[in-house]
Design an enzyme around this catalytic site. Structure first.
Site, PDB file in Angstrom:
ATOM      1  N   CYS A 107      46.679  93.157  -1.465  1.00 20.64           N
ATOM      2  CA  CYS A 107      45.244  92.876  -1.553  1.00 20.64           C
ATOM      3  C   CYS A 107      45.017  91.422  -1.153  1.00 20.64           C
ATOM      4  O   CYS A 107      45.810  90.559  -1.505  1.00 20.64           O
ATOM      5  CB  CYS A 107      44.744  93.106  -2.980  1.00 20.64           C
ATOM      6  SG  CYS A 107      42.955  92.925  -3.152  1.00 20.64           S
ATOM      7  N   CYS A 139      45.736  89.840 -11.831  1.00 17.08           N
ATOM      8  CA  CYS A 139      46.208  91.056 -11.153  1.00 17.08           C
ATOM      9  C   CYS A 139      47.464  90.770 -10.348  1.00 17.08           C
ATOM     10  O   CYS A 139      47.506  89.818  -9.566  1.00 17.08           O
ATOM     11  CB  CYS A 139      45.103  91.572 -10.232  1.00 17.08           C
ATOM     12  SG  CYS A 139      45.640  92.914  -9.174  1.00 17.08           S
ATOM     13  N   SER A 179      36.567 101.861  -7.008  1.00 12.44           N
ATOM     14  CA  SER A 179      36.438 100.652  -7.816  1.00 12.44           C
ATOM     15  C   SER A 179      36.451  99.417  -6.921  1.00 12.44           C
ATOM     16  O   SER A 179      37.319  99.274  -6.068  1.00 12.44           O
ATOM     17  CB  SER A 179      37.606 100.593  -8.805  1.00 12.44           C
ATOM     18  OG  SER A 179      37.639  99.354  -9.468  1.00 12.44           O
ATOM     19  N   CYS A 208      42.578  87.903  -7.571  1.00 14.64           N
ATOM     20  CA  CYS A 208      42.185  87.926  -8.979  1.00 14.64           C
ATOM     21  C   CYS A 208      43.382  87.444  -9.798  1.00 14.64           C
ATOM     22  O   CYS A 208      44.502  87.924  -9.599  1.00 14.64           O
ATOM     23  CB  CYS A 208      41.758  89.327  -9.397  1.00 14.64           C
ATOM     24  SG  CYS A 208      40.420  89.956  -8.367  1.00 14.64           S
ATOM     25  N   GLU A 229      52.326 102.571  -4.939  1.00 14.06           N
ATOM     26  CA  GLU A 229      52.502 103.354  -6.149  1.00 14.06           C
ATOM     27  C   GLU A 229      51.261 104.191  -6.392  1.00 14.06           C
ATOM     28  O   GLU A 229      50.153 103.816  -6.035  1.00 14.06           O
ATOM     29  CB  GLU A 229      52.744 102.433  -7.346  1.00 14.06           C
ATOM     30  CG  GLU A 229      54.111 101.819  -7.293  1.00 14.06           C
ATOM     31  CD  GLU A 229      54.420 100.954  -8.500  1.00 14.06           C
ATOM     32  OE1 GLU A 229      55.491 100.347  -8.522  1.00 14.06           O
ATOM     33  OE2 GLU A 229      53.585 100.887  -9.410  1.00 14.06           O
ATOM     34  N   HIS A 246      34.638  92.017 -15.642  1.00 20.50           N
ATOM     35  CA  HIS A 246      35.617  91.162 -16.343  1.00 20.50           C
ATOM     36  C   HIS A 246      35.098  89.853 -16.914  1.00 20.50           C
ATOM     37  O   HIS A 246      35.807  89.183 -17.665  1.00 20.50           O
ATOM     38  CB  HIS A 246      36.825  90.838 -15.442  1.00 20.50           C
ATOM     39  CG  HIS A 246      37.470  92.042 -14.830  1.00 20.50           C
ATOM     40  ND1 HIS A 246      37.679  93.204 -15.512  1.00 20.50           N
ATOM     41  CD2 HIS A 246      37.949  92.266 -13.575  1.00 20.50           C
ATOM     42  CE1 HIS A 246      38.261  94.087 -14.719  1.00 20.50           C
ATOM     43  NE2 HIS A 246      38.426  93.551 -13.534  1.00 20.50           N
ATOM     44  N   GLU A 280      41.585  96.532  -2.183  1.00 20.91           N
ATOM     45  CA  GLU A 280      40.133  96.522  -2.358  1.00 20.91           C
ATOM     46  C   GLU A 280      39.551  97.599  -1.437  1.00 20.91           C
ATOM     47  O   GLU A 280      39.476  97.415  -0.216  1.00 20.91           O
ATOM     48  CB  GLU A 280      39.592  95.125  -2.012  1.00 20.91           C
ATOM     49  CG  GLU A 280      38.076  95.025  -1.936  1.00 20.91           C
ATOM     50  CD  GLU A 280      37.357  95.664  -3.120  1.00 20.91           C
ATOM     51  OE1 GLU A 280      37.601  95.283  -4.266  1.00 20.91           O
ATOM     52  OE2 GLU A 280      36.526  96.564  -2.873  1.00 20.91           O
ATOM     53  N   CYS A 325      45.466 107.982  -9.678  1.00 25.13           N
ATOM     54  CA  CYS A 325      45.061 106.632  -9.301  1.00 25.13           C
ATOM     55  C   CYS A 325      45.698 106.315  -7.949  1.00 25.13           C
ATOM     56  O   CYS A 325      46.922 106.280  -7.831  1.00 25.13           O
ATOM     57  CB  CYS A 325      45.549 105.682 -10.387  1.00 25.13           C
ATOM     58  SG  CYS A 325      45.188 103.972 -10.063  1.00 25.13           S
TER      59      CYS A 325
END
Ligand code: SAH
Ligand code: SF4
Length: 414
Positions: free
Chosen positions: A153, A160, A251, A157, A133, A275, A220, A146
């Protein structure tokens, strides 16, 4: 923001963080069997030209021509390349394509946010093509895209959705770059194309439909370092897509050993998904913290080549109700960032089905934000966008899958 994991049914996928095979074989148009030139570096284009026996003295000029047509003009076929000789155009078309990934679904929010489900070219006859996406967020003075760096991934996390998935492959440089090209096509943002009439796209003199890129989709980016670095080079090349490197943000959840390298080899802006301010909590939220704890991460940020007050590191902080959102944690965050040229982005948690967290109350976010604001960090809350089309990230993907499954079932029942 990361997204749901694509359907892996019948799909050939590589496990873990191993790089997907490089090179043009990745992007072969299976109908024509011709490799696509879209998304190649200058070196890749030169190689493709050599492979069709282009004389060495012509390579530089031909690469420049192709570069202009592919990345500046957004050419979708070789016929339009009028300053390339007819013989050369024919030769290119006989051997290569400009195939791009396919948009299989588009959703447009009332606030102008657009979400596309993009299917990559299949890698072989069994592969249906990985889907990722890509989200476009228009604001009055900028348009942000984005993009994803991996399918899925490997890091888990806990807040997520992407992190709940196990199978992963790296996107190639071509697949990363193609996300911008496809987005600009959907926005009518190449010469000769018309913008969609329901578009809330930045306009006015010098305004660009896509002015910023954030690697905040799936994956990542620092586990796919070379491909991301090369993609940033292509995206920022002044003769082509021409985005400012300062407006390209990578990021990371904190892959400490690669952070310095990003600064040295890329010059893209850095964002850290922090976070939590204590290792105990961060170990739970971002398990990679067990390998690279907060102190090491902060040291890598202090040492980050090229960081300055003009080029601040962004710290992302997702607001999880009753987990990391107390005033004491806000104060600790400010303390932790002392000596680092930093910006803070407070991200309201985006819920997904089965998520073990809730988003903090607005009042709590405001209180947290006031503490951070009073310490000199401006405008820290990232307003939720496109809530009507993606109450949770990954929804477009899961909705599409649901509809497909329903259609299959209906067909079987008939
Ligand atoms: N893997 C990289 C980049 C992709 S995630 C990273 O972790 O930084 C991009 C950002 O979205 C990260 O800050 C991530 O922590 C955040 N994020 C993930 N899931 C989220 C959710 N459900 N709601 C809000 N933010 C989320
Ligand atoms: Fe999601 Fe964590 Fe992977 Fe980023 S690193 S995409 S937050 S699981």
């Amino acid at each position: 923001m990361p997204f749901a994991f694509p359907d892996i049914e019948g799909r050939r996928m590589t496990l873990a963080v191993e790089a997907a095979p490089q090179g043009m074989a990745e992007n072969i148009d299976l109908n024509t069997k011709k490799p696509s030139l879209l998304g190649l570096t200058r070196a890749g284009l030169a190689e493709a030209l050599r492979a069709i026996d282009t004389p060495e003295r012509e390579i530089r000029m031909r690469v420049a021509q192709l570069w202009h047509w592919i990345y500046f003009q957004g050419a979708q076929n070789f016929d339009v390349m009028l300053n390339v000789s007819k013989v050369m155009r024919q030769k290119l078309a006989e051997n290569y394509s400009l195939t791009r990934p396919q948009v299989v679904e588009e959703q447009v929010s009332v606030d102008g946010t657009r979400k596309w489900l993009i299917r990559m070219a299949p890698v072989d006859a069994l592969d249906k093509g990985a889907e990722v996406e890509c989200v476009y967020i228009p604001e009055s003075d900028r348009g942000t895209l984005c993009v994803s760096s991996q399918v899925g991934c490997t890091l888990n996390c806990t807040f997520c959705h992407t992190g709940t998935q196990k199978l992963v492959r790296n996107l190639t440089t071509q697949e990363i770059v193609a996300q911008l090209v496809v987005a600009r096509e959907m926005l009518g943002d190449f010469p000769g194309l018309t913008p969609p009439d329901n578009g809330l796209i930045p306009s006015g003199e010098g305004a660009r439909a896509v002015s910023n890129i954030v690697f905040m989709g799936m994956g990542e980016p620092l586990y796919n370092f070379e491909n991301v670095r090369d993609a940033v080079e292509i995206l920022s090349d002044g003769d082509g897509l021409s985005l400012s490197k300062r407006r390209i943000t990578v990021s990371t959840s904190g892959v400490v050993p690669e952070i310095e390298r990003l600064g040295l080899e890329s010059g893209a802006a850095l964002a850290i998904s922090l976070h939590a301010v204590r290792d105990e909590l961060r170990n739970k939220l971002v398990p990679l913290n067990k390998k690279y704890p907060i102190q090491e991460l902060m040291q890598a940020c202090r040492d980050y080549p090229g960081a300055s007050n003009a080029r601040r590191i962004t710290f992302e902080y997702v607001m999880l109700k009753g987990v990391n959102d107390s005033p004491a944690e806000a104060r600790e965050l400010v303390r932790l960032l002392k000596g680092v040229p930093a910006k803070i982005n407070l991200i309201p948690f985006n819920p997904w089905p089965g998520a073990p967290y809730e988003c903090s109350d607005w009042e709590t976010i405001e209180k947290f934000s006031d503490i951070v604001f009073n310490a000199g960090y401006a405008s820290p809350v990232r307003t939720p966008r496109g809530r009507d089309i993606l109450a949770a990230c990954g929804q477009l993907k899961s909705e599409t899958e649901k509809l497909r499954a329903r259609a299959r079932l209906a067909a079987e029942l008939e």
